[in-house]
Design a protein around this motif. Structure first.
Motif, short mmCIF file in Angstrom:
data_model
loop_
_atom_site.label_atom_id
_atom_site.label_comp_id
_atom_site.label_asym_id
_atom_site.label_seq_id
_atom_site.Cartn_x
_atom_site.Cartn_y
_atom_site.Cartn_z
N ALA A 271 -34.86 3.77 -54.43
CA ALA A 271 -34.97 4.70 -53.21
C ALA A 271 -35.39 5.92 -53.71
CB ALA A 271 -33.41 4.77 -52.62
N LEU A 272 -34.95 6.21 -54.91
CA LEU A 272 -35.49 7.78 -55.43
C LEU A 272 -36.89 7.57 -55.88
CD1 LEU A 272 -32.65 8.18 -58.16
CD2 LEU A 272 -33.05 9.76 -56.24
N LYS A 273 -37.40 6.57 -56.19
CA LYS A 273 -39.07 6.36 -56.33
C LYS A 273 -39.73 6.73 -55.07
CE LYS A 273 -38.97 3.36 -60.45
NZ LYS A 273 -39.49 1.99 -60.71
N GLU A 274 -39.06 6.05 -54.10
CA GLU A 274 -39.56 6.14 -52.43
C GLU A 274 -39.65 7.23 -52.01
OE1 GLU A 274 -38.72 4.32 -48.08
OE2 GLU A 274 -37.89 3.19 -49.77
N PRO A 281 -46.85 13.52 -52.54
CA PRO A 281 -47.85 12.52 -52.22
C PRO A 281 -48.88 12.83 -53.23
CG PRO A 281 -47.81 13.86 -50.48
CD PRO A 281 -46.63 14.27 -51.06
N GLU A 282 -49.09 14.15 -53.55
CA GLU A 282 -50.29 14.21 -54.52
C GLU A 282 -49.84 14.53 -55.93
OE1 GLU A 282 -48.39 16.46 -52.94
OE2 GLU A 282 -49.27 18.44 -52.80
N PRO A 284 -45.84 15.39 -58.33
CA PRO A 284 -45.09 16.77 -58.48
C PRO A 284 -45.98 17.66 -59.30
CG PRO A 284 -44.04 14.94 -59.36
CD PRO A 284 -45.22 14.11 -58.83
N LEU A 285 -46.44 17.22 -60.17
CA LEU A 285 -47.19 18.24 -61.16
C LEU A 285 -48.30 19.01 -60.49
CD1 LEU A 285 -47.57 16.62 -64.60
CD2 LEU A 285 -45.79 18.17 -63.56
N ASN A 286 -48.73 18.51 -59.38
CA ASN A 286 -50.03 19.09 -58.60
C ASN A 286 -49.75 19.50 -57.09
OD1 ASN A 286 -51.96 18.06 -60.45
ND2 ASN A 286 -51.72 15.94 -59.50
N SER A 287 -48.34 19.49 -56.92
CA SER A 287 -47.81 19.92 -55.53
C SER A 287 -47.49 21.34 -55.70
CB SER A 287 -46.50 19.21 -55.24
OG SER A 287 -45.88 19.67 -54.19
N GLU A 288 -47.74 22.09 -54.31
CA GLU A 288 -47.11 23.42 -54.34
C GLU A 288 -45.69 23.70 -53.76
OE1 GLU A 288 -49.67 25.75 -51.82
OE2 GLU A 288 -51.51 25.61 -53.35
N SER A 289 -45.34 22.29 -53.72
CA SER A 289 -43.84 22.25 -53.09
C SER A 289 -42.65 21.80 -54.26
CB SER A 289 -43.70 21.01 -52.23
OG SER A 289 -44.49 21.38 -50.84
N PHE A 290 -43.51 21.95 -55.41
CA PHE A 290 -42.50 21.78 -56.63
C PHE A 290 -42.73 22.81 -57.63
CE2 PHE A 290 -41.42 19.31 -60.68
CZ PHE A 290 -40.06 19.13 -60.46
N GLY A 291 -41.50 23.30 -58.37
CA GLY A 291 -41.50 24.55 -59.16
C GLY A 291 -41.90 24.22 -60.37
N ARG A 292 -41.73 25.19 -61.30
CA ARG A 292 -42.09 25.22 -62.65
C ARG A 292 -40.80 25.55 -63.60
NH1 ARG A 292 -45.09 22.55 -60.35
NH2 ARG A 292 -47.30 22.70 -60.46
N ILE A 293 -40.73 25.21 -64.72
CA ILE A 293 -39.80 25.56 -65.65
C ILE A 293 -40.02 27.08 -66.07
CG2 ILE A 293 -38.46 25.34 -67.97
CD1 ILE A 293 -38.23 23.11 -65.54
N VAL A 294 -38.89 28.11 -66.09
CA VAL A 294 -39.11 29.45 -66.24
C VAL A 294 -39.94 29.85 -67.37
CG1 VAL A 294 -36.62 29.86 -67.32
CG2 VAL A 294 -37.87 31.64 -65.86
N ASN A 295 -39.74 29.46 -68.69
CA ASN A 295 -40.34 29.69 -69.93
C ASN A 295 -40.41 28.59 -70.94
OD1 ASN A 295 -38.02 29.65 -71.22
ND2 ASN A 295 -37.54 31.97 -70.75
#
Length: 480
Positions: A271-274, A281-282, A284-295
């Motif tokens: 379910a987590l994979k789904e 869909p693109e 997470p590393l290419n998504s503007e809806s997912f953040g980054r680690i602070v430093n």
């Protein structure tokens, strides 16, 4: 990252003295003045919305939607509601007392504690610096706000904007790092509000103790998720993943690890994979809806945790080699694993399989009290057991994060996850001293005859009879 202009250390004592003079003058006490300052906080947030989102984007790489909803909109709403509630919160209270004490007019006055210090973290730099500030303003307390130097663009912007909106004789920003914070902690304050980790929390509490200063500590820890195998696993997974991905897991109420019946582990993983594919869909590393680690330091810490785990990575695990880490699910994680050593504070989700609810409860109770326990279950008996048999700052059933959306309930930890409360009236209460008062009329003197010397056994027995000190005897079955 933006350059941060540090506040000169030798100016810090003078800043505090300015605020002390303001407090002694009574300037911050009138409710109308407090309300005007609260409206100015809301205006500062509203009129500089774009600047705040840009600054936090530079510092954190946080999605704009998360920044607006979690930092700006929520702050404005709570500021306005606080301004509207001032009269109700601040009015004196008259407790119900025995009839013979009513002429004394017992009263609780809501008085500001004094000049307060607010030390904020980097992960939600705006809401976690200004939310305590609106509590201080509403209570009538001048305040110094110390933003985190790890979010320098926000800290610099706040230092530039606050004097334009708020009275600088009552509200100031001190910027800098360890040196400036150390100088702040050498001084006496009437309350300190700190949000961060337990290591620094101990330093704050020790420094405050030298001046007998009360402290609110909003800390974190490893908040578990307990999943009942008979709940709707798909909905649980969706809500769990949302909680884990918000701000890339860098929030004190982030679900830290999952306890689930071992036979349901693979169903949860599927379910987590789904849902991860649906959220991003693109990728997470290419998504503007997912953040980054602070430093880089926190990135390296997370990657070291992941490298040392004995569990099996079943989702994610990749990074961009810089500050982006995929939402990563690790199953079959056992006691002593690297992912269970400390608060993760990132998008890594270990799954710890257990035999049953008893084992899950025992596991949670063997650890420090968490800030939150999340539980996914529709069984009332499971909810009742978690309420009765576990301890945490908050207990949330069937969702993650939504406790933060309820303005009328307190937010705070217990034990290692902190102490004290905040949000709306609870923030106001934290900066407020309940000053009790009675006013005994002179014509009450005849009623005091028994209390005056010379004392006698007769006087004592008369007083005892009036106090009704008889203790009920238990029945044969041990009940009263």
């Amino acid at each position: 990252m933006s350059a941060l202009l540090h506040t000169p250390v030798d100016e810090i004592p003078q800043i505090r003295e300015t605020l002390k003079k303001t407090f002694r003058s009574g300037k911050a006490r009138p409710l109308e003045w407090r309300r005007q300052q609260l409206y100015q906080v809301a205006r500062m947030a509203r009129e500089n919305e774009e600047a705040f989102m840009t600054a936090m984007g530079k510092d954190l790489g946080k999605p704009r939607m998360e920044t607006w909803l979690g930092e700006i909109a929520g702050l404005i709403e709570r500021t306005l509601k606080t301004a509207e509630a001032l009269e109700e919160w601040a009015k004196p209270e008259h407790p119900e007392v025995a009839d013979w004490q009513k002429p004394w007019r017992p009263t609780l006055y809501k008085t500001p504690k004094g000049v307060v210090l607010i030390i904020a973290p980097w992960n939600y730099p705006m809401i976690l610096s200004l939310q305590p500030l609106i509590g201080a303003i509403s209570a009538g307390c001048p305040a110094v706000v110390k933003p985190s130097e790890i979010a320098p663009a926000y800290a610099q912007l706040l230092a530039e904007l606050m004097p334009k909106y708020l009275d600088p004789e009552a509200y100031r920003v001190v910027n800098g790092g360890v040196m400036e914070t150390t100088k702040l902690l050498e001084l006496q304050w009437d309350h300190i509000f700190y949000t961060g980790n337990g290591r620094v929390g101990r330093i704050i509490a020790a420094a405050a103790a030298k001046h007998l200063t009360p402290v609110t500590l909003e800390l974190g820890g490893k908040s578990p998720v307990i999943i009942d195998g008979e709940c709707d696993i798909k909905i649980a997974a969706k809500r769990l993943l949302y909680g884990k991905c918000t701000n890339a897991g860098q929030i004190c109420v982030c679900p830290d690890y999952v306890l689930i019946p071992e036979q349901k582990q693979d169903e949860l993983v599927a379910a987590l994979k789904e849902h991860c594919a649906s959220f991003f869909p693109e990728g997470p590393l290419n998504s503007e809806s997912f953040g980054r680690i602070v430093n880089g330091q926190h990135y390296a810490r997370l990657m070291d945790m992941l490298r040392r785990t004995k569990g099996t990575i079943v989702l994610g695990g990749k990074s961009d080699g810089k500050l982006a880490v995929e939402p990563t699910v690790i199953k079959d994680v056992g006691e002593g694993d690297s992912l269970l050593e400390e608060e993760i504070f990132g998008p890594l989700l270990p799954i710890v399989p257990v035999k049953d609810l008893n084992e899950a409860i025992n596991y949670v109770n063997s650890k420090d009290h968490p800030l939150v326990i999340y539980a996914f279950t529709e069984k009332q008996e499971v909810k009742d057991r978690l309420i009765a048999e576990t301890m945490s700052g908050n207990l949330v059933f069937n969702d993650t994060f939504q406790q933060l959306a309820v303005n009328e309930i307190p937010f705070g930890g217990i034990g290692e996850s902190g102490y004290g409360y905040q949000i709306m009236k609870y923030s106001y209460d934290g900066f407020t001293h309940l000053r009790s008062s009675i006013d005994v009329p002179y014509d009450y003197e005849p009623h005091f005859a028994l209390r005056y010397p010379p004392y006698s056994e007769e006087k004592r027995k008369t007083i005892e009879a009036g106090m009704k000190l008889d203790i009920p005897k238990p029945a044969a079955n041990g009940k009263l």
